[in-house]
Design an enzyme around this catalytic site. Structure first.
Site, PDB file in Angstrom:
ATOM      1  N   GLU A   1       0.840  -1.199   0.000  1.00 41.69           N
ATOM      2  CA  GLU A   1       0.000   0.000   0.000  1.00 41.69           C
ATOM      3  C   GLU A   1       0.880   1.256   0.000  1.00 41.69           C
ATOM      4  O   GLU A   1       1.838   1.358   0.761  1.00 41.69           O
ATOM      5  CB  GLU A   1      -0.880  -0.001   1.250  1.00 41.69           C
ATOM      6  CG  GLU A   1      -1.714   1.247   1.450  1.00 41.69           C
ATOM      7  CD  GLU A   1      -2.367   1.309   2.819  1.00 41.69           C
ATOM      8  OE1 GLU A   1      -3.315   2.100   2.987  1.00 41.69           O
ATOM      9  OE2 GLU A   1      -1.926   0.563   3.722  1.00 41.69           O
TER      10      GLU A   1
ATOM     11  N   LYS B   1      -9.899   1.927  -2.644  1.00 40.73           N
ATOM     12  CA  LYS B   1     -10.273   1.323  -1.368  1.00 40.73           C
ATOM     13  C   LYS B   1     -11.713   1.655  -1.006  1.00 40.73           C
ATOM     14  O   LYS B   1     -12.118   2.816  -0.980  1.00 40.73           O
ATOM     15  CB  LYS B   1      -9.317   1.815  -0.275  1.00 40.73           C
ATOM     16  CG  LYS B   1      -9.518   1.157   1.081  1.00 40.73           C
ATOM     17  CD  LYS B   1      -8.507   1.704   2.076  1.00 40.73           C
ATOM     18  CE  LYS B   1      -8.688   1.098   3.459  1.00 40.73           C
ATOM     19  NZ  LYS B   1      -7.745   1.687   4.440  1.00 40.73           N
TER      20      LYS B   1
ATOM     21  N   CYS C   1      -4.989  -2.161   3.009  1.00 44.90           N
ATOM     22  CA  CYS C   1      -4.892  -1.853   4.436  1.00 44.90           C
ATOM     23  C   CYS C   1      -5.717  -2.861   5.245  1.00 44.90           C
ATOM     24  O   CYS C   1      -5.539  -4.056   5.103  1.00 44.90           O
ATOM     25  CB  CYS C   1      -5.330  -0.408   4.695  1.00 44.90           C
ATOM     26  SG  CYS C   1      -5.024   0.185   6.378  1.00 44.90           S
TER      27      CYS C   1
END
Length: 563
Positions: free
Chosen positions: A292, A383, A436
């Site tokens: 990430e 995301k 994440c």
């Protein structure tokens, strides 16, 4: 009350030791016993349960103080409410089969904490068993919540065995429910043995660095999956090709958190990953995964970073081929010259998945980009599940709350959630990317798998979390692999990076001298994609929810409450 406090504290401490980084998972099966004995005749079961929760969450989430001390305190004060409610209701239940009621209640509370206020399923009780492979196989049927329920079921049963019963009838009846509790545990264990030993969920045929991993394919039953010891079940209708495998490489750059976001360091950070990728490329991987925000800027908009990616090592990132052009804001300069006959310089032979920021229509996104061997952005994913107060302000339209967050954090997190559940396509299979902490939410991985992901990838940056937080995060990833019967590839900036088999077995980690955290390096491994769907992937949490609701009706039918 005072005599009961040490028991509550002891339970909290035992449960801390059951979770990473300590990993004494056996303690989870007895950790609740002191608390349950203390609340049996207490007039303050909620306070004892709350103290237990406060001790446990303080001891496991202390790494959050590296990010926010105020947020840490508020979070543990909130999370401790759930053990308090659990202890109160269980103590008030006055019927023999209270162990089954308690198991259903705990699962229900875990489900609520996983969804309320966007959810925080970071320390689900089942995660403590991520190394207990024979126990966690049942999560492919009912998800991680069934493991949590089993742990509570055994704890309650043990406490009942240690408690004195007042009447002859009550002595007889608990024996039946206690026996059933251990029978269920035995059945879950035998199912795990059958999966691991009888038919296997993943077998290795080589101990070499690029050993071939064989995945289990689903037979006619949606509950169990079968494989021949020699490799893939070639009769399975879900096979792509018995010769198809994907060689993957995971890169761990180990860049300090503060350095990652310094504007003067962004090109140097990318070069660190390029250097490691150059070494990994010698093994000819087909997919390379960066963590990430490995590219800690806006990839589409940052021309210097575009030049660094395309020009730093031309054999890795050559000019784009004829056809589509790079989806950058302006065309990057070409590197190298076309030879006579129109041939380009030698192209890299792998796809690159890299985390970066994106900006479109004045909105910022935490994204992942798939760059093709020709240097083109093939696909991207934004995301979907953002971190509250880390990437956006929950309830941000309330001015006092915004001022409080600005004062506490020193900035205004203002990312936008993605709207599409992107499935990335490779010549040999499809995959989904979880960014994440998205991998701690079971329904996200399940949704991606149902949409066609043949394996899962988690890219993350756990550098703020220290050893404890990073280890806890990795434990959750193991359960996602088992639930969906998929390989899970994990790339973390400072670790833990590795590959988890569909059985939950950790196949390989990026390590240096036995240490997986705060080291740099890469790994190479082969996996095989699969399209079979586990029972949990197909039906989700509904079957277990119905079972738990059934268990919760017991006190309503018997009316055995002691208020």
């Amino acid at each position: 009350m005072k005599k009961s406090l040490p028991f509550s504290i002891l339970s909290g401490l035992l449960l801390i030791l059951a979770f990473p980084p300590f990993d004494h998972e056996i303690l989870a099966w007895i950790a609740f016993v002191p608390l349950l004995l203390a609340t049996r005749d207490s007039r303050h079961p909620f306070l004892l349960g709350y103290l237990f929760g406060f001790i446990f969450f303080s001891g496991t989430l202390f790494w959050l103080t590296n990010v926010t001390k105020i947020g840490f305190l508020l979070l543990i004060l909130y999370l401790s409410l759930y053990p308090g409610i659990f202890a109160f209701l269980v103590a008030k239940c006055n019927f023999p089969a209270r162990n089954f009621f308690a198991a259903g209640l705990w699962v229900l509370l875990e489900y609520i904490v996983s969804h309320l206020f966007t959810g925080f399923p970071w320390l689900l009780l089942g995660y403590s068993q991520y190394k207990n492979l024979r126990v966690i196989q049942i999560s492919s049927i009912f998800g991680v919540y069934i493991i949590s329920g089993l742990v509570v079921l055994i704890n309650i049963s043990l406490s009942q065995l240690l408690s004195r019963q007042k009447t002859r009838l009550k002595r007889k009846t608990p024996r039946v429910s206690i026996a059933l509790s251990f029978l269920l545990l035995l059945l879950a264990f035998l199912f795990g043995v059958y999966q691991e030993v009888g038919v296997g969920v993943a077998v290795r045929t080589s101990e070499s660095e690029s050993s071939r991993i064989f995945l289990l394919k689903e037979a006619d039953s949606p509950v169990t999956e079968f494989i021949r010891p020699s490799g893939l079940d070639k009769s399975s209708p879900y096979n792509f090709n018995d010769q198809l495998s994907i060689k993957v490489s995971i890169i761990q750059g180990n860049i300090p958190s503060l350095q990652r976001w310094e504007p003067i360091s962004k090109e140097e950070n990318v070069k660190i990953y390029l250097d490691l990728t150059k070494k990994a490329a010698k093994s000819k991987p087909e997919l390379v995964v960066w963590p990430e925000s490995a590219i800690s800027t806006y990839l589409r908009l940052d021309e210097p970073i575009q030049k660094t990616l395309l020009n730093y090592h031309p054999h890795l990132f050559p000019p784009p081929s004829m056809g589509r052009t790079l989806e950058f804001s302006s065309p990057p300069p070409l590197r190298g010259r076309m030879e006579k006959g129109g041939e380009l310089v030698k192209k890299k032979s792998f796809y690159l998945l890299a985390g970066s920021l994106d900006r479109r229509e004045r909105k910022d996104y935490n994204s992942a980009f798939l760059i093709s061997p020709q240097g083109e952005i093939e696909q991207s994913y934004d995301k979907v599940h953002l971190v509250p107060y880390g990437e956006y302000i929950l309830g941000g339209k309330f001015p006092p709350l915004r001022r409080f967050v600005i004062k506490a954090a020193g900035f205004i997190p203002d990312f936008s959630p993605g709207k599409n559940y992107t499935i990335f396509s490779l010549p040999k299979g499809n995959f989904a990317t979880l960014i994440c902490f998205e991998d701690i939410f079971p329904e996200l991985s399940r949704r991606f798998t149902k949409k066609g992901a043949n394996f899962l990838v988690n890219i993350t940056n756990d550098s703020w979390f220290g050893d404890s937080g990073a280890s806890q995060h990795f434990a959750a990833a193991v359960l996602r692999a088992v639930e969906n019967r998929r390989h899970l590839l994990r790339a973390a900036n400072t670790g833990i990076s590795g590959i988890v088999a569909p059985s939950g077995r950790i196949l390989k980690k990026v390590e240096e001298n036995g240490r997986a955290l705060f080291v740099s390096g890469f790994l190479i491994e082969e996996i095989e994609p699969t399209s079979s769907l586990s029972f949990y992937t197909r039906f989700g949490d509904i079957p277990l929810a119905l079972i738990c609701l059934g268990l919760m009706t017991i006190p309503l039918i018997t009316r055995k409450w002691s208020f």
